[in-house]
Design a protein around this motif. Structure first.
Motif, PDB file in Angstrom:
ATOM      1  N   TYR A   1      -0.843  16.699  -7.861  1.00 12.07           N
ATOM      2  CA  TYR A   1      -1.452  17.682  -8.760  1.00 12.07           C
ATOM      3  C   TYR A   1      -2.685  17.095  -9.448  1.00 12.07           C
ATOM      4  O   TYR A   1      -3.752  17.720  -9.488  1.00 12.07           O
ATOM      5  CB  TYR A   1      -0.430  18.151  -9.789  1.00 12.07           C
ATOM      6  N   TYR A   2      -2.545  15.882  -9.990  1.00 11.89           N
ATOM      7  CA  TYR A   2      -3.667  15.294 -10.718  1.00 11.89           C
ATOM      8  C   TYR A   2      -4.810  14.905  -9.776  1.00 11.89           C
ATOM      9  O   TYR A   2      -5.992  15.045 -10.139  1.00 11.89           O
ATOM     10  CB  TYR A   2      -3.195  14.079 -11.523  1.00 11.89           C
ATOM     11  N   ASP A   3      -4.475  14.418  -8.585  1.00 12.13           N
ATOM     12  CA  ASP A   3      -5.527  14.070  -7.632  1.00 12.13           C
ATOM     13  C   ASP A   3      -6.303  15.311  -7.184  1.00 12.13           C
ATOM     14  O   ASP A   3      -7.544  15.304  -7.137  1.00 12.13           O
ATOM     15  CB  ASP A   3      -4.923  13.374  -6.415  1.00 12.13           C
TER      16      ASP A   3
ATOM     17  N   ARG B   1      -6.457  18.162  -8.753  1.00 15.79           N
ATOM     18  CA  ARG B   1      -7.162  18.747  -9.900  1.00 15.79           C
ATOM     19  C   ARG B   1      -8.485  18.033 -10.151  1.00 15.79           C
ATOM     20  O   ARG B   1      -9.490  18.661 -10.508  1.00 15.79           O
ATOM     21  CB  ARG B   1      -6.282  18.702 -11.146  1.00 15.79           C
ATOM     22  N   SER B   2      -8.492  16.704  -9.971  1.00 13.78           N
ATOM     23  CA  SER B   2      -9.739  15.960 -10.165  1.00 13.78           C
ATOM     24  C   SER B   2     -10.788  16.358  -9.135  1.00 13.78           C
ATOM     25  O   SER B   2     -11.996  16.224  -9.386  1.00 13.78           O
ATOM     26  CB  SER B   2      -9.465  14.458 -10.075  1.00 13.78           C
ATOM     27  N   LEU B   3     -10.353  16.857  -7.987  1.00 13.41           N
ATOM     28  CA  LEU B   3     -11.279  17.324  -6.955  1.00 13.41           C
ATOM     29  C   LEU B   3     -11.619  18.798  -7.099  1.00 13.41           C
ATOM     30  O   LEU B   3     -12.400  19.328  -6.301  1.00 13.41           O
ATOM     31  CB  LEU B   3     -10.677  17.071  -5.560  1.00 13.41           C
ATOM     32  N   GLY B   4     -11.006  19.462  -8.079  1.00 10.93           N
ATOM     33  CA  GLY B   4     -11.269  20.881  -8.286  1.00 10.93           C
ATOM     34  C   GLY B   4     -10.647  21.782  -7.243  1.00 10.93           C
ATOM     35  O   GLY B   4     -11.158  22.881  -6.990  1.00 10.93           O
TER      36      GLY B   4
ATOM     37  N   THR C   1      -7.169  22.631  -7.182  1.00 11.86           N
ATOM     38  CA  THR C   1      -5.979  23.369  -7.610  1.00 11.86           C
ATOM     39  C   THR C   1      -6.289  24.849  -7.731  1.00 11.86           C
ATOM     40  O   THR C   1      -7.436  25.251  -7.967  1.00 11.86           O
ATOM     41  CB  THR C   1      -5.473  22.839  -8.957  1.00 11.86           C
TER      42      THR C   1
END
Length: 273
Positions: free
Chosen positions: A123-125, A127-130, A132
Motif C-alpha cells: 500500500y505504501y509503495d 501510494r508513493s507512486l500515485g 492507489t
C-alpha cells in the motif's frame, strides 16, 4: 468381487463429495429464487419463484460497474502474469547463470509467505507512486504475488519436456526466444491454459488487496462490492444469495468453457511430476 466392491465404494465416495458440494450451492440458488425479504429455511422451493432478488441486487449494488472493474483487473493480470511466469520458468529450467538455485529458492519462499504480510508495504509503495485507487495498483500487486507459483509451475513443465527438442532447435540455429515461443510454449499449452484459469480465478476472487488498494467506491471489484453489500443487507437472505450468484457467475462460466483444457493441464502436470 473385490474390484466390484472397490468400484462401488469409489462411486459412493464420489457421490458423497458431489452432494457435499452441490447441496450448499442448490440452497443458494433456491434462496435467490425467493422474493426479497422472504424467510428461507433450508432447501425450500419457493411457492412463487421470481428473479426479483437478482434485479434488485443488480440495481442496488451496481454490479454492472463492479463486474466491469473485476474484468479489467482479471484481464490485466492474466496475460501479464502468464508472460512473466513463462519467462521465469524458462530461465530457471534451461538457462545457466550464477545464483540460479539461490534465486529460485528465494522465489519459492513466496509460496510460504502469506500475502496478508505484504499488504501494508504494498500500500505504501504504491501510494508513493500515485497508483492507489487505480486498477494498475491491484494488477501489479497480483502479478507479483502470483509469480512464485507461476514460475515454479512453468519450470516444472519445461523440465518435463524432452531435452532433445531444445537441442534440435539449437542445432538448427534457433535462439532462446525462438525455442521458448515456438518449441516449448506450444508443447506446454494445456499447462499454460490451466495456469491462466487459476490466475483468473485468484484475481477475480481477490478481496483483501482490492479492499485496501482501491478504496474509491467507483473502482471497487465485485467481491469487494459484495462485502459492502452483505454489510448493508445482512438479514435479507434471498438478496444476498442473488448477489453471491451474480459475483460467481463469470468464474463458473469461464471454467465451463475451458474445463477440458483445465483438466488436461492438471492431469499433464500430475503425470509429468
Amino acid at each position: 468381487m473385490n474390484r466390484r466392491f472397490e468400484s462401488l465404494v469409489g462411486r459412493a465416495v464420489m457421490a458423497a463429495f458431489c452432494l457435499a458440494v452441490l447441496a450448499p450451492f442448490a440452497g443458494i440458488v433456491l434462496a435467490a429464487l425467493h422474493p426479497p425479504g422472504a424467510l428461507v429455511g433450508g432447501l425450500q422451493w419457493p411457492e412463487h419463484p421470481t428473479l426479483e432478488s437478482f434485479t434488485r441486487a443488480w440495481s442496488t449494488a451496481g454490479f454492472g460497474q463492479l463486474l466491469g472493474n473485476s474484468a479489467v483487473i482479471a484481464l490485466g493480470v492474466v496475460p501479464l502474469a502468464l508472460v512473466c511466469a513463462s519467462l521465469a520458468g524458462y530461465a530457471f529450467a534451461l538457462m545457466e547463470f550464477r545464483g540460479r538455485k539461490v534465486i529460485f529458492g528465494f522465489l519459492l519462499f513466496g509460496l510460504a509467505l502469506p500475502y496478508e504480510a505484504a499488504v501494508v508495504p504494498l500500500y505504501y509503495d504504491l501510494r508513493s507512486l500515485g497508483l492507489t485507487d487505480t486498477p494498475f495498483a491491484l494488477i501489479l500487486a497480483l502479478v507479483g504475488l502470483f509469480m512464485p507459483f507461476g514460475a515454479f509451475w512453468m519450470r516444472e513443465q519445461f523440465l518435463a519436456l524432452p531435452k532433445e527438442m531444445t537441442e534440435a532447435a539449437a542445432v538448427d540455429g534457433a535462439g532462446s526466444w525462438t525455442v521458448l515461443w515456438r518449441v516449448l510454449l506450444p508443447c506446454a499449452k494445456p499447462a499454460l491454459i490451466t495456469l491462466g484459469l487459476l490466475y483468473f480465478l485468484w484475481a477475480w476472487n481477490q478481496f483483501l488487496l482490492a479492499l485496501i488498494l482501491i478504496q474509491d467506491p467507483a473502482g471497487r471489484t465485485a467481491p469487494a462490492g459484495l462485502g459492502f453489500f452483505v454489510g448493508a443487507h445482512n438479514i435479507d437472505v434471498p438478496l444476498l444469495s442473488a448477489a453471491t450468484l451474480i459475483v460467481i457467475a463469470p468464474v463458473v462460466a469461464v471454467y465451463l468453457v475451458f474445463q477440458r483444457h483445465f483438466i488436461a493441464g492438471m492431469l499433464s502436470g500430475a503425470v509429468k511430476g
